[in-house]
Scaffold this active site. Sequence first.
Site, PDB file in Angstrom:
ATOM      1  N   CYS A   4       0.909  -0.620  -0.342  1.00  0.00           N
ATOM      2  CA  CYS A   4      -0.083  -0.038  -0.215  1.00  0.00           C
ATOM      3  C   CYS A   4       1.195   1.078   0.002  1.00  0.00           C
ATOM      4  O   CYS A   4       2.034   1.264   0.687  1.00  0.00           O
ATOM      5  CB  CYS A   4      -0.809  -0.656   1.729  1.00  0.00           C
ATOM      6  N   CYS A   7       0.459   3.203   3.331  1.00  0.00           N
ATOM      7  CA  CYS A   7       1.492   2.499   4.044  1.00  0.00           C
ATOM      8  C   CYS A   7       2.783   3.062   4.321  1.00  0.00           C
ATOM      9  O   CYS A   7       3.348   2.984   5.309  1.00  0.00           O
ATOM     10  CB  CYS A   7       0.964   1.186   4.653  1.00  0.00           C
ATOM     11  N   ASP A  30      -1.025  16.300  -0.874  1.00  0.00           N
ATOM     12  CA  ASP A  30      -1.317  16.315  -1.738  1.00  0.00           C
ATOM     13  C   ASP A  30      -0.022  16.363  -3.482  1.00  0.00           C
ATOM     14  O   ASP A  30       0.294  17.622  -3.533  1.00  0.00           O
ATOM     15  CB  ASP A  30      -1.860  16.288  -2.240  1.00  0.00           C
ATOM     16  N   HIS A  46      -4.510   0.979   8.168  1.00  0.00           N
ATOM     17  CA  HIS A  46      -4.818   0.066   7.118  1.00  0.00           C
ATOM     18  C   HIS A  46      -6.675  -0.686   7.056  1.00  0.00           C
ATOM     19  O   HIS A  46      -6.732  -0.575   7.551  1.00  0.00           O
ATOM     20  CB  HIS A  46      -3.785  -0.957   6.353  1.00  0.00           C
ATOM     21  N   ASN A  87     -13.071   9.792  -1.277  1.00  0.00           N
ATOM     22  CA  ASN A  87     -13.808   8.850  -2.550  1.00  0.00           C
ATOM     23  C   ASN A  87     -14.066   7.503  -2.610  1.00  0.00           C
ATOM     24  O   ASN A  87     -12.241   7.301  -1.026  1.00  0.00           O
ATOM     25  CB  ASN A  87     -12.757   9.170  -3.967  1.00  0.00           C
ATOM     26  N   GLY A  93     -13.878   7.441  -7.270  1.00  0.00           N
ATOM     27  CA  GLY A  93     -13.010   8.123  -7.879  1.00  0.00           C
ATOM     28  C   GLY A  93     -11.689   7.642  -6.844  1.00  0.00           C
ATOM     29  O   GLY A  93     -10.969   8.243  -7.306  1.00  0.00           O
ATOM     30  N   HIS A  98      -6.371   3.271   0.981  1.00  0.00           N
ATOM     31  CA  HIS A  98      -5.370   2.706   2.133  1.00  0.00           C
ATOM     32  C   HIS A  98      -6.667   4.482   2.740  1.00  0.00           C
ATOM     33  O   HIS A  98      -6.615   4.901   1.237  1.00  0.00           O
ATOM     34  CB  HIS A  98      -4.551   3.983   2.151  1.00  0.00           C
ATOM     35  N   HIS A 100      -8.898   7.790   3.010  1.00  0.00           N
ATOM     36  CA  HIS A 100      -8.179   9.244   3.239  1.00  0.00           C
ATOM     37  C   HIS A 100      -8.948  10.251   2.937  1.00  0.00           C
ATOM     38  O   HIS A 100     -10.067   9.773   1.947  1.00  0.00           O
ATOM     39  CB  HIS A 100      -6.861   9.497   2.438  1.00  0.00           C
ATOM     40  N   HIS A 102      -9.000  13.785   1.631  1.00  0.00           N
ATOM     41  CA  HIS A 102      -8.825  15.474   0.930  1.00  0.00           C
ATOM     42  C   HIS A 102      -9.373  16.601   1.944  1.00  0.00           C
ATOM     43  O   HIS A 102     -10.636  16.518   2.218  1.00  0.00           O
ATOM     44  CB  HIS A 102      -8.958  15.437  -0.550  1.00  0.00           C
TER      45      HIS A 102
HETATM   46  P1  AMP Z   1      -7.858   9.364  -4.275  1.00  0.00           P
HETATM   47  O1  AMP Z   1      -8.560   9.325  -5.694  1.00  0.00           O
HETATM   48  O2  AMP Z   1      -9.192   9.985  -3.448  1.00  0.00           O
HETATM   49  O3  AMP Z   1      -7.771   7.853  -3.836  1.00  0.00           O
HETATM   50  O4  AMP Z   1      -6.499  10.644  -4.440  1.00  0.00           O
HETATM   51  C1  AMP Z   1      -4.979   9.740  -4.425  1.00  0.00           C
HETATM   52  C2  AMP Z   1      -4.405  11.167  -4.001  1.00  0.00           C
HETATM   53  O5  AMP Z   1      -3.488  10.614  -3.734  1.00  0.00           O
HETATM   54  C3  AMP Z   1      -4.283  11.531  -5.205  1.00  0.00           C
HETATM   55  O6  AMP Z   1      -4.803  13.049  -5.353  1.00  0.00           O
HETATM   56  C4  AMP Z   1      -2.924  12.120  -5.503  1.00  0.00           C
HETATM   57  O7  AMP Z   1      -2.084  12.872  -5.573  1.00  0.00           O
HETATM   58  C5  AMP Z   1      -2.133  11.516  -4.204  1.00  0.00           C
HETATM   59  N1  AMP Z   1      -0.780  10.857  -4.314  1.00  0.00           N
HETATM   60  C6  AMP Z   1      -0.910   9.929  -5.114  1.00  0.00           C
HETATM   61  N2  AMP Z   1       0.869   9.840  -4.534  1.00  0.00           N
HETATM   62  C7  AMP Z   1       0.863  10.055  -3.813  1.00  0.00           C
HETATM   63  C8  AMP Z   1       2.276  10.343  -3.087  1.00  0.00           C
HETATM   64  N3  AMP Z   1       3.304   9.615  -3.555  1.00  0.00           N
HETATM   65  N4  AMP Z   1       2.264  11.583  -2.493  1.00  0.00           N
HETATM   66  C9  AMP Z   1       1.582  11.938  -1.726  1.00  0.00           C
HETATM   67  N5  AMP Z   1       0.754  12.682  -2.034  1.00  0.00           N
HETATM   68  C10 AMP Z   1      -0.367  11.403  -3.158  1.00  0.00           C
HETATM   69 ZN    ZN Z   2      -2.338   1.361   3.563  1.00  0.00          ZN
END
Ligand code: AMP
Ligand code: ZN
Length: 111
Positions: A4, A7, A30, A46, A87, A93, A98, A100, A102
């Site tokens: 992940c 993680c 982000d 997780h 999301n 989306g 994992h 999260h 925004h």
């Molecule tokens: P989601 O579409 O809600 O799953 O959002 C995942 C978010 O993770 C997106 O906005 C990506 O830009 C962000 N993301 C992906 N990889 C990384 C990373 N290594 N560091 C920071 N953000 C990330």
């Molecule tokens: Zn995770």
Amino acid sequence: MNDCLFCKIIKGEIPSDKVYEDENIYAFKDINPKAPVHLLIIPKKHYATLNDLPDEEMGIIAEIHCVMKKLAVKFGVAESGYRVLANINKEGGQVVYHVHYHLIGGRQLRA
Ligand code: AMP
Ligand code: ZN
């Protein structure tokens, strides 16, 4: 969870721009910001999606909201306004599986 992305970020195996950490929560910028302020707030434990978070562990969501409220002040968007969103699964989306949230702000957001 070994494969992940988030993680790995929590464990420091992948670098991140950390903005907050406590025993249960980690928050970072982000990598592809949609606005001047775009933070991700995650539980250290997780869960792939909100669907996988047991009712009895739902307190972590309140903790995440407490952290988001404080981060909104720290990043100067508490009064101007901001958006929090999660999301969930493909049509929601979700890309990273994992849980999260925004936190997005710093410009006028549209629906
Ligand atoms: P989601 O579409 O809600 O799953 O959002 C995942 C978010 O993770 C997106 O906005 C990506 O830009 C962000 N993301 C992906 N990889 C990384 C990373 N290594 N560091 C920071 N953000 C990330
Ligand atoms: Zn995770």
